[in-house]
Design an enzyme around this catalytic site. Structure first.
Site, short mmCIF file in Angstrom:
data_model
loop_
_atom_site.label_atom_id
_atom_site.label_comp_id
_atom_site.label_asym_id
_atom_site.label_seq_id
_atom_site.Cartn_x
_atom_site.Cartn_y
_atom_site.Cartn_z
N GLY A 1 7.09 16.13 -6.14
CA GLY A 1 5.99 15.59 -6.94
C GLY A 1 4.84 15.23 -6.04
O GLY A 1 4.85 15.50 -4.83
N SER A 2 3.84 14.59 -6.62
CA SER A 2 2.65 14.18 -5.87
C SER A 2 2.91 12.87 -5.14
O SER A 2 3.97 12.25 -5.30
CB SER A 2 1.47 13.99 -6.83
OG SER A 2 1.72 12.86 -7.67
N MET A 3 1.91 12.44 -4.39
CA MET A 3 2.00 11.13 -3.77
C MET A 3 2.03 10.08 -4.89
O MET A 3 1.45 10.28 -5.95
CB MET A 3 0.81 10.89 -2.85
CG MET A 3 0.87 11.76 -1.61
SD MET A 3 -0.36 11.34 -0.37
CE MET A 3 0.26 9.76 0.23
N PHE A 4 2.74 9.01 -4.64
CA PHE A 4 2.86 7.86 -5.55
C PHE A 4 3.63 8.19 -6.83
O PHE A 4 3.51 7.50 -7.83
CB PHE A 4 1.48 7.28 -5.91
CG PHE A 4 0.61 7.08 -4.71
CD1 PHE A 4 0.90 6.09 -3.77
CD2 PHE A 4 -0.50 7.88 -4.49
CE1 PHE A 4 0.12 5.91 -2.65
CE2 PHE A 4 -1.30 7.71 -3.37
CZ PHE A 4 -1.00 6.72 -2.45
N ASP B 1 13.93 12.93 3.86
CA ASP B 1 12.67 12.54 3.24
C ASP B 1 11.50 13.26 3.91
O ASP B 1 11.61 13.71 5.05
CB ASP B 1 12.46 11.02 3.37
CG ASP B 1 11.40 10.49 2.42
OD1 ASP B 1 11.18 11.11 1.35
OD2 ASP B 1 10.79 9.44 2.72
N GLU B 2 10.39 13.38 3.18
CA GLU B 2 9.17 14.02 3.67
C GLU B 2 9.44 15.43 4.21
O GLU B 2 8.98 15.81 5.28
CB GLU B 2 8.50 13.14 4.74
CG GLU B 2 8.12 11.75 4.27
CD GLU B 2 7.03 11.70 3.20
OE1 GLU B 2 6.44 12.76 2.87
OE2 GLU B 2 6.75 10.60 2.70
N ALA B 3 10.17 16.20 3.42
CA ALA B 3 10.59 17.54 3.83
C ALA B 3 9.43 18.47 4.14
O ALA B 3 9.58 19.39 4.95
CB ALA B 3 11.47 18.16 2.74
N LEU C 1 -1.63 11.61 7.58
CA LEU C 1 -0.79 10.54 7.07
C LEU C 1 -1.67 9.40 6.57
O LEU C 1 -2.59 8.97 7.25
CB LEU C 1 0.17 10.04 8.15
CG LEU C 1 1.23 11.02 8.60
CD1 LEU C 1 2.07 10.43 9.71
CD2 LEU C 1 2.11 11.44 7.43
N GLY C 2 -1.34 8.93 5.39
CA GLY C 2 -2.09 7.82 4.82
C GLY C 2 -1.49 7.39 3.51
O GLY C 2 -0.54 7.99 3.01
#
Length: 189
Positions: free
Chosen positions: A20-23, A92-94, A171-172
């Site tokens: 999915g998207s961020m958040f 995580d963060e694949a 990254l943010g």
């Protein structure tokens, strides 16, 4: 998710992808599944890319501050060395991993390991991100999560970057990104 019972007693592995998207809650869902596996007394190993130090150097931390201990690694082949005799591997963060990650996940699943992978399916330009398309193609189970568009309140599946930086990886958090629906993403207001 329904898992067909295995009459032979042979342990069967599989690959689950949370995207999915961020958040959108990807990391939160990954942590939830891994904690449940531990409650079931399964041996769990968790990995994240070493570059992701936004919230913590070693732990995987969700935006709502849920956390679980992990091992930061530089490349996906290390997972094969460190996974050992485990029942479940979490990643995580694949999208930040190298191109060997889909094959590593395949090898783990063939050994009878449940592999749970979370990552962004699209980058800030709306393009498939890193190895996520290949992982989605190999997945036995896919969970697509959505955020809420900050502009209109509809379902969001795009990560809009508020910075002019054009590099694919930046990254943010909310300082640099916001979730948007398709319409608001393409309006780019």
């Amino acid at each position: 998710m329904f898992i067909e019972p295995n009459i032979s007693g042979e342990r069967r592995g599989f690959i689950e992808v949370i995207c999915g998207s961020m958040f959108s809650g990807k990391t939160e869902e990954l942590i939830r599944r891994l904690k449940r596996a531990r409650i079931a007394n399964l041996k769990v190993e968790i990995f994240k890319p070493r570059v992701d130090v936004r919230y913590h150097e070693t732990d995987i931390v969700s935006h709502d501050e849920k956390a679980i201990q992990s091992t930061p690694i530089d490349n996906s082949q290390i997972i094969l060395l460190l996974a050992g005799e485990v029942d479940v591997v979490g990643i995580d963060e694949a999208q930040f991993f190298d191109d060997q990650l889909p094959d590593v996940c395949d090898q783990l699943a063939l050994k009878g390991i449940r592999v749970i992978v979370a990552g962004l399916d699209m980058d800030y330009m709306g393009k498939p991100f890193g190895q996520m398309p290949n992982l989605l193609a190999k997945a036995d189970f896919i969970t697509k999560l959505h955020a809420i568009c900050v502009r209109c309140g509809n379902i969001a599946n795009y990560s809009y970057r508020k910075s002019p930086d054009a590099s694919q990886v930046l990254l943010g958090e909310k300082d640099l990104y916001e979730p948007r629906c398709r319409k608001c993403y393409y309006e780019k207001l």
